[in-house]
Design an enzyme around this catalytic site. Structure first.
Site, PDB file in Angstrom:
ATOM      1  N   HIS A  19      41.381  14.850  -3.425  1.00 51.47           N
ATOM      2  CA  HIS A  19      42.577  14.165  -2.935  1.00 51.47           C
ATOM      3  C   HIS A  19      43.038  14.706  -1.578  1.00 51.47           C
ATOM      4  CE1 HIS A  19      44.985  10.937  -4.311  1.00 51.47           C
ATOM      5  NE2 HIS A  19      45.985  11.584  -4.867  1.00 51.47           N
ATOM      6  N   ASN A  66      52.721  11.608  -3.722  1.00 50.61           N
ATOM      7  CA  ASN A  66      53.483  10.418  -4.115  1.00 50.61           C
ATOM      8  C   ASN A  66      54.715  10.147  -3.251  1.00 50.61           C
ATOM      9  OD1 ASN A  66      51.585  10.488  -6.111  1.00 50.61           O
ATOM     10  ND2 ASN A  66      53.025  10.484  -7.812  1.00 50.61           N
ATOM     11  N   ASP A  91      41.687   9.800   1.118  1.00 54.29           N
ATOM     12  CA  ASP A  91      40.544   9.686   0.218  1.00 54.29           C
ATOM     13  C   ASP A  91      40.445   8.255  -0.293  1.00 54.29           C
ATOM     14  OD1 ASP A  91      43.060  10.557  -1.115  1.00 54.29           O
ATOM     15  OD2 ASP A  91      41.916  10.196  -2.941  1.00 54.29           O
ATOM     16  N   ASN A 112      48.594   6.297  -4.334  1.00 53.24           N
ATOM     17  CA  ASN A 112      50.021   6.605  -4.363  1.00 53.24           C
ATOM     18  C   ASN A 112      50.565   7.078  -3.017  1.00 53.24           C
ATOM     19  OD1 ASN A 112      50.439   5.875  -7.042  1.00 53.24           O
ATOM     20  ND2 ASN A 112      49.869   7.904  -7.802  1.00 53.24           N
TER      21      ASN A 112
END
Length: 229
Positions: A19, A66, A91, A112
């Site tokens: 991530h 997020n 990513d 997100n």
């Protein structure tokens, strides 16, 4: 002026996660192009420098993935920049590991970090989609992206990050084609042929025809006589 944003999560616990490859991309660009040391600003880490003739701000939001849009929105307002001045490195599950694509605008595809940026600044920004592959099952995605890259991926990751850094000046001027070419030269460089060249038919020495041995017409008595003579 351009603002390059890399997405990821702050802290050593997440540093090598799939991530966090957006953070990794910006770290490589900053290191290779002599950017200023990272400093805390806009709820993230910021580094300033130049890519060719373009002034570029690098931003790594530290709001956790997020809430990335909070940091990005604050930076755009401070610099009086528009969403067209923004490029986000992130990513991408839907690209194979080692692949990279540039996209202008569009949806967030469930990412997100992008979802949060959409909420704060809109969707008309450029994205550098960095392939990490898909685990194969939707329910496995969260664990997959928050897991470190395996050692076996180190070579392609290094090649890809170097390629994106090589092409960053072109990306800053909006030339995504040249950027992608720089990435390709690192990830899949042209290979020279190892095949031996074929001889030129015009100059090659002709092969001499094989001559069949002459037929022996001697009689058996003559052969015996010749043998002992």
């Amino acid at each position: 002026m351009q603002i390059f944003v890399g997405l990821g999560n702050p802290g050593s616990k997440y540093a090598n996660n799939r991530h966090n490859i957006g953070f990794m991309a910006l770290d490589r660009i900053a290191s290779d192009h002599g950017f200023a040391p990272w400093r805390s600003k806009f709820q993230g880490k910021v580094s300033e420098g130049r890519l060719g003739s373009e002034k570029v701000i690098l931003l790594k939001p530290e709001t956790f993935m997020n809430l990335s849009g909070q940091s990005v929105g604050e930076a755009l307002r401070f610099y009086k920049a528009t969403v067209e001045d923004l490029t986000v490195f992130h990513d991408e599950l839907d690209l194979a590991p080692g692949k990279c694509r540039v996209k202008q605008g569009g949806g967030h595809a469930g990412h997100n970090g992008l979802r949060s940026i959409h909420q704060h600044v809109g969707e008309a920004y450029a994205r550098v989609r960095i392939g990490i592959g898909h685990p194969g099952r939707k329910e496995a995605v969260a664990g997959y992206v928050l897991h470190d890259f395996p050692k076996s991926d180190e070579n392609w990751i290094d090649d890809l990050l170097r390629g994106m850094s090589d092409g960053a000046p072109d990306l800053a001027t909006g030339d995504s084609g040249r950027f992608m070419n720089a990435v390709a030269l690192r990830v899949a460089p042209p290979r020279s042929s190892t095949t031996a060249p074929k001889p030129d038919k015009a100059t090659a020495k002709p092969k001499e025809p094989e001559v069949a041995p002459a037929e022996d017409t001697r009689s058996p008595l003559q052969k015996l006589k010749d043998k002992f003579s």
